[in-house]
Motif scaffolding. Sequence first.
Motif, PDB file in Angstrom:
ATOM      1  N   UNK A   6       9.569 -16.299 -26.877  1.00 61.57           N
ATOM      2  CA  UNK A   6       9.355 -16.122 -25.298  1.00 61.57           C
ATOM      3  C   UNK A   6       9.635 -14.772 -24.818  1.00 61.57           C
ATOM      4  N   UNK A   7       8.925 -14.558 -23.607  1.00 61.46           N
ATOM      5  CA  UNK A   7       8.939 -13.231 -22.752  1.00 61.46           C
ATOM      6  C   UNK A   7       9.652 -13.626 -21.590  1.00 61.46           C
ATOM      7  N   UNK A   8      10.259 -12.921 -20.979  1.00 60.42           N
ATOM      8  CA  UNK A   8      11.176 -13.002 -19.665  1.00 60.42           C
ATOM      9  C   UNK A   8      10.548 -11.905 -18.598  1.00 60.42           C
ATOM     10  N   UNK A  23      18.652 -18.721 -23.225  1.00 67.89           N
ATOM     11  CA  UNK A  23      17.499 -19.227 -24.006  1.00 67.89           C
ATOM     12  C   UNK A  23      18.495 -18.893 -25.566  1.00 67.89           C
ATOM     13  N   UNK A  24      19.251 -17.885 -25.705  1.00 71.17           N
ATOM     14  CA  UNK A  24      20.067 -17.579 -26.926  1.00 71.17           C
ATOM     15  C   UNK A  24      20.944 -18.735 -27.354  1.00 71.17           C
ATOM     16  N   UNK A  31      13.883 -14.471 -27.360  1.00 69.77           N
ATOM     17  CA  UNK A  31      13.197 -13.801 -26.657  1.00 69.77           C
ATOM     18  C   UNK A  31      12.810 -12.341 -27.495  1.00 69.77           C
ATOM     19  N   UNK A  32      11.513 -12.291 -27.168  1.00 71.88           N
ATOM     20  CA  UNK A  32      10.744 -11.091 -28.090  1.00 71.88           C
ATOM     21  C   UNK A  32      10.254  -9.933 -27.001  1.00 71.88           C
ATOM     22  N   UNK A  52       5.621 -18.622 -25.150  1.00 70.33           N
ATOM     23  CA  UNK A  52       6.120 -19.015 -23.579  1.00 70.33           C
ATOM     24  C   UNK A  52       6.429 -17.713 -22.815  1.00 70.33           C
ATOM     25  N   UNK A  53       5.951 -17.626 -21.442  1.00 72.35           N
ATOM     26  CA  UNK A  53       6.488 -16.570 -20.496  1.00 72.35           C
ATOM     27  C   UNK A  53       7.193 -17.298 -19.514  1.00 72.35           C
TER      28      UNK A  53
END
Length: 215
Positions: A6-8, A23-24, A31-32, A52-53
């Motif tokens: 996932x990127x935020x 998310x954690x 989260x990458x 996922x974004x």
Amino acid sequence: MHKITVVIADDHPIVLFGVRELIKSDPRFEVVGEAGSSTELINVLHDKQPQILITDYNMPESSQYGDGLRLITYLTRNFPALRVLVLTMVSNSLILTRLYNLGVAGVIDKRTVNEELLRALEALSQNRIYKLAPANRNSVIDNGYQIDERMASLSTREVEILRLFVAGMSLRDIAINQNRSPKTISTQKIAAMRKLDVRSDQELISYCLEANLFQ
């Protein structure tokens, strides 16, 4: 276990922190990457290639790729395998419908992100679309607006500015397109909004969509 990447993207650090912590709490997701502007976001997506974004609908206006519908259009066209989850305060049903038509995988009201985020990620992990409960429609046209009359009051330049803005261009890009200063473009956009009797960018977009202008 293979984690879903996932990127935020959000320009508010506190939102990034809150979403990251949520998310954690679910070991299936990782989260990458994070981004604070659309330009930074595009770079992160190319570098990390997440599945996922999660992105804010409103990003800094000065960003190269803009925000809102313009940014989402770019994302869905250029990253077709990416599942996009949009965080927004926008409640207008037409804009939400447009987001889904553009191909987003889900929309979350930022005011309820704590309750909805993990449910939305669960849906996306199963290749399902996550949809908000339908809101009561608040039409900017049903309130007695006279479309033809108001549009006739706009100058040719004001109409062109609105057309480009609704198409997703930022005021800076419109200024470049029209070979004029951003200040001039902003002034003319405000004048056009006053003539149409709309008070925000959201109302302006809703007005044009509902009236089928520039289609």
